[in-house]
Design a protein around this motif. Structure first.
Motif, PDB file in Angstrom:
ATOM      1  N   GLU A   5       0.800  -1.200  -0.122  1.00  0.00           N
ATOM      2  CA  GLU A   5       0.065   0.009   0.082  1.00  0.00           C
ATOM      3  C   GLU A   5       0.693   1.179  -0.035  1.00  0.00           C
ATOM      4  O   GLU A   5       0.644   2.242  -0.502  1.00  0.00           O
ATOM      5  N   GLU A   6       1.828   1.029   0.740  1.00  0.00           N
ATOM      6  CA  GLU A   6       2.931   2.442   0.873  1.00  0.00           C
ATOM      7  C   GLU A   6       3.457   2.718  -0.719  1.00  0.00           C
ATOM      8  O   GLU A   6       3.391   3.751  -0.968  1.00  0.00           O
ATOM      9  N   ILE A   7       3.891   1.588  -1.406  1.00  0.00           N
ATOM     10  CA  ILE A   7       4.306   1.739  -2.707  1.00  0.00           C
ATOM     11  C   ILE A   7       3.256   2.480  -3.613  1.00  0.00           C
ATOM     12  O   ILE A   7       3.531   3.345  -4.438  1.00  0.00           O
ATOM     13  N   LEU A   8       1.982   1.811  -3.387  1.00  0.00           N
ATOM     14  CA  LEU A   8       0.945   2.194  -4.521  1.00  0.00           C
ATOM     15  C   LEU A   8       0.853   3.615  -4.248  1.00  0.00           C
ATOM     16  O   LEU A   8       0.039   4.472  -5.011  1.00  0.00           O
ATOM     17  N   ALA A   9       1.015   4.043  -3.046  1.00  0.00           N
ATOM     18  CA  ALA A   9       0.774   5.796  -2.545  1.00  0.00           C
ATOM     19  C   ALA A   9       1.689   6.624  -2.799  1.00  0.00           C
ATOM     20  O   ALA A   9       1.641   7.592  -2.132  1.00  0.00           O
ATOM     21  N   SER A  10       2.587   6.330  -3.740  1.00  0.00           N
ATOM     22  CA  SER A  10       3.771   7.168  -3.803  1.00  0.00           C
ATOM     23  C   SER A  10       3.746   8.379  -4.559  1.00  0.00           C
ATOM     24  O   SER A  10       4.429   9.389  -4.249  1.00  0.00           O
ATOM     25  N   GLY A  11       2.692   8.307  -5.311  1.00  0.00           N
ATOM     26  CA  GLY A  11       2.572   9.453  -6.434  1.00  0.00           C
ATOM     27  C   GLY A  11       2.440  10.870  -5.501  1.00  0.00           C
ATOM     28  O   GLY A  11       2.935  11.851  -5.891  1.00  0.00           O
ATOM     29  N   GLU A  12       1.459  10.987  -4.664  1.00  0.00           N
ATOM     30  CA  GLU A  12       1.371  12.301  -4.048  1.00  0.00           C
ATOM     31  C   GLU A  12       2.703  12.707  -3.180  1.00  0.00           C
ATOM     32  O   GLU A  12       2.609  13.933  -3.179  1.00  0.00           O
ATOM     33  N   ALA A  13       3.143  11.768  -2.705  1.00  0.00           N
ATOM     34  CA  ALA A  13       4.454  11.902  -1.766  1.00  0.00           C
ATOM     35  C   ALA A  13       5.509  12.441  -2.722  1.00  0.00           C
ATOM     36  O   ALA A  13       6.339  13.650  -2.407  1.00  0.00           O
ATOM     37  N   GLU A 165       0.305   0.425 -12.837  1.00  0.00           N
ATOM     38  CA  GLU A 165      -0.635  -0.479 -13.524  1.00  0.00           C
ATOM     39  C   GLU A 165      -0.064  -1.575 -14.346  1.00  0.00           C
ATOM     40  O   GLU A 165      -0.691  -2.537 -14.364  1.00  0.00           O
ATOM     41  N   ALA A 166       1.162  -1.700 -14.776  1.00  0.00           N
ATOM     42  CA  ALA A 166       1.717  -2.676 -15.512  1.00  0.00           C
ATOM     43  C   ALA A 166       2.926  -2.613 -15.211  1.00  0.00           C
ATOM     44  O   ALA A 166       4.059  -2.342 -15.819  1.00  0.00           O
ATOM     45  N   PRO A 167       3.467  -3.214 -13.808  1.00  0.00           N
ATOM     46  CA  PRO A 167       4.957  -3.075 -13.440  1.00  0.00           C
ATOM     47  C   PRO A 167       5.868  -4.157 -14.160  1.00  0.00           C
ATOM     48  O   PRO A 167       7.153  -4.253 -13.953  1.00  0.00           O
ATOM     49  N   GLY A 168       5.030  -5.098 -14.526  1.00  0.00           N
ATOM     50  CA  GLY A 168       5.847  -6.218 -15.279  1.00  0.00           C
ATOM     51  C   GLY A 168       6.658  -7.324 -14.172  1.00  0.00           C
ATOM     52  O   GLY A 168       6.475  -6.969 -13.043  1.00  0.00           O
ATOM     53  N   PRO A 259      13.701   6.711 -10.128  1.00  0.00           N
ATOM     54  CA  PRO A 259      12.768   6.519  -9.226  1.00  0.00           C
ATOM     55  C   PRO A 259      11.585   5.473  -9.720  1.00  0.00           C
ATOM     56  O   PRO A 259      11.074   4.509  -8.929  1.00  0.00           O
ATOM     57  N   LEU A 260      11.337   5.339 -11.132  1.00  0.00           N
ATOM     58  CA  LEU A 260      10.497   4.234 -11.581  1.00  0.00           C
ATOM     59  C   LEU A 260      11.064   2.992 -11.485  1.00  0.00           C
ATOM     60  O   LEU A 260      10.338   2.001 -11.198  1.00  0.00           O
ATOM     61  N   SER A 261      12.222   2.934 -11.791  1.00  0.00           N
ATOM     62  CA  SER A 261      12.912   1.727 -11.897  1.00  0.00           C
ATOM     63  C   SER A 261      13.062   1.046 -10.426  1.00  0.00           C
ATOM     64  O   SER A 261      12.806  -0.027 -10.329  1.00  0.00           O
ATOM     65  N   LEU A 262      13.122   1.896  -9.417  1.00  0.00           N
ATOM     66  CA  LEU A 262      13.329   1.426  -8.153  1.00  0.00           C
ATOM     67  C   LEU A 262      11.800   0.917  -7.419  1.00  0.00           C
ATOM     68  O   LEU A 262      11.787  -0.043  -7.073  1.00  0.00           O
ATOM     69  N   VAL A 263      10.835   1.728  -8.181  1.00  0.00           N
ATOM     70  CA  VAL A 263       9.429   1.135  -7.907  1.00  0.00           C
ATOM     71  C   VAL A 263       9.299  -0.308  -8.395  1.00  0.00           C
ATOM     72  O   VAL A 263       8.661  -1.047  -7.501  1.00  0.00           O
ATOM     73  N   ARG A 264       9.626  -0.481  -9.447  1.00  0.00           N
ATOM     74  CA  ARG A 264       9.496  -1.701 -10.132  1.00  0.00           C
ATOM     75  C   ARG A 264      10.114  -2.914  -9.472  1.00  0.00           C
ATOM     76  O   ARG A 264       9.471  -3.801  -9.096  1.00  0.00           O
ATOM     77  N   ILE A 265      11.308  -2.828  -8.700  1.00  0.00           N
ATOM     78  CA  ILE A 265      12.096  -3.335  -8.044  1.00  0.00           C
ATOM     79  C   ILE A 265      11.288  -3.741  -6.535  1.00  0.00           C
ATOM     80  O   ILE A 265      11.350  -4.920  -6.035  1.00  0.00           O
TER      81      ILE A 265
END
Length: 292
Positions: A5-13, A165-168, A259-265
């Motif tokens: 849930e923390e990862i999914l809520a990253s955008g506003e932060a 939506e599509a982290p792979g 940051p995007l690559s890190l979120v995927r990991i």
């Protein structure tokens, strides 16, 4: 709120981090960046970017500065990084150094805040989960924007939605290696730590060009290598490691993509933990903050 849930809520932060970076920034002049664990890896990113803009900068573990402050008197200021703002080693290091200090944190109050002349609070990145995800990525966005001024970083929150939506998915292996240079080197270390602490797998990080100097001997058909690619000289390494049997995953490691690559990991670490029957919200032996 748990790790996922923390990862999914990253955008506003991330939006808050971008706005704060523009308004507050980070100090110029000779700067010592301190952190522990994930925060030390972020300090390495910050020190590299500061040097790239012509600033004298060094990253150290907070514990090293705490134990040996006498060799660090020549620095003009300290930037401490701590999600909780309560890490014992950081607070004791700042006391021992006696230098003007900044704190990058997620909490607006704490027992050591009085030690810092400037406290930057990423309040929307504050976490309940033990494993750092949103707090690290948000602080990374802050550091990237504050030290590079790249306008393209403004688009990160919008691009994040596509990743979520599509982290792979990524290959599974007996061992995982994370490689990067420059700013990506610090993020590679954080990525390896995510797999270690959540999925309890063998995961290590190396500076890309250093991997040939010994660690390459560990590569086998059971090895997965993640390359956070940001420099052309890393390209020959891809063929070399693939030729040794490794499954190589290439992720963009430039400033606009880290940051995007890190979120995927981070998402992969959560999934891998679940597959191994582990609870990523209760990592073994770990606590929210280290207080000695």
């Amino acid at each position: 709120m748990g790790m996922l849930e923390e990862i999914l809520a990253s955008g506003e932060a991330w939006r808050e981090a971008l706005d704060l970076a523009d308004r507050v920034g980070l100090p110029k002049g000779p700067t010592l960046f301190l952190g522990s664990g994930s925060s030390y890896f972020l300090a390495q990113v910050a020190a590299h970017l500061a040097r790239q803009r012509g600033q004298e900068a060094l990253a150290l573990p907070s514990g090293e500065a705490m134990l040996f402050p006498e060799g660090l008197r020549g620095w003009e200021q300290v930037v401490g990084i701590s999600r909780s703002g309560e890490t014992t080693e950081l607070l004791q290091a700042v006391r021992a150094l006696g230098l003007p200090a900044w704190l990058l944190t997620t909490r607006d109050s704490g027992p050591g805040h009085h030690l810092f002349a400037q406290v930057v609070v990423l309040s929307r990145a504050e976490e309940e989960a033990i494993v750092q995800t949103r707090s690290f990525s948000s602080a990374l966005v802050y550091v990237l924007r504050a030290l590079t001024g790249e306008e393209g970083l403004r688009g990160l929150p919008g691009r994040l939605a596509g990743v979520l939506e599509a982290p792979g998915d990524f290959p599974r292996g007996e061992a995982y290696f994370f490689l990067g240079v420059g700013a990506a080197w610090g993020v590679a270390q954080e990525a390896a730590l995510k797999l270690k602490e959540t999925a309890l797998v063998w995961a290590e990080a190396f500076q890309s060009l250093e991997f040939r100097h010994g660690p390459k001997s560990l590569v086998s058909e059971g090895t997965v290598v993640f390359l956070l690619k940001s420099h052309p000289m890393e390209e020959p390494l891809l063929e070399e490691l693939s030729g040794l049997g490794a499954r190589v995953v290439v992720l963009p490691g430039g400033v606009l993509d880290l940051p995007l690559s890190l979120v995927r990991i981070q998402l992969f670490a959560h999934r891998l933990a679940r597959e191994r029957g582990l609870d990523p919200d209760r990592p073994r032996h770990l606590t929210y903050a280290v207080r000695l």
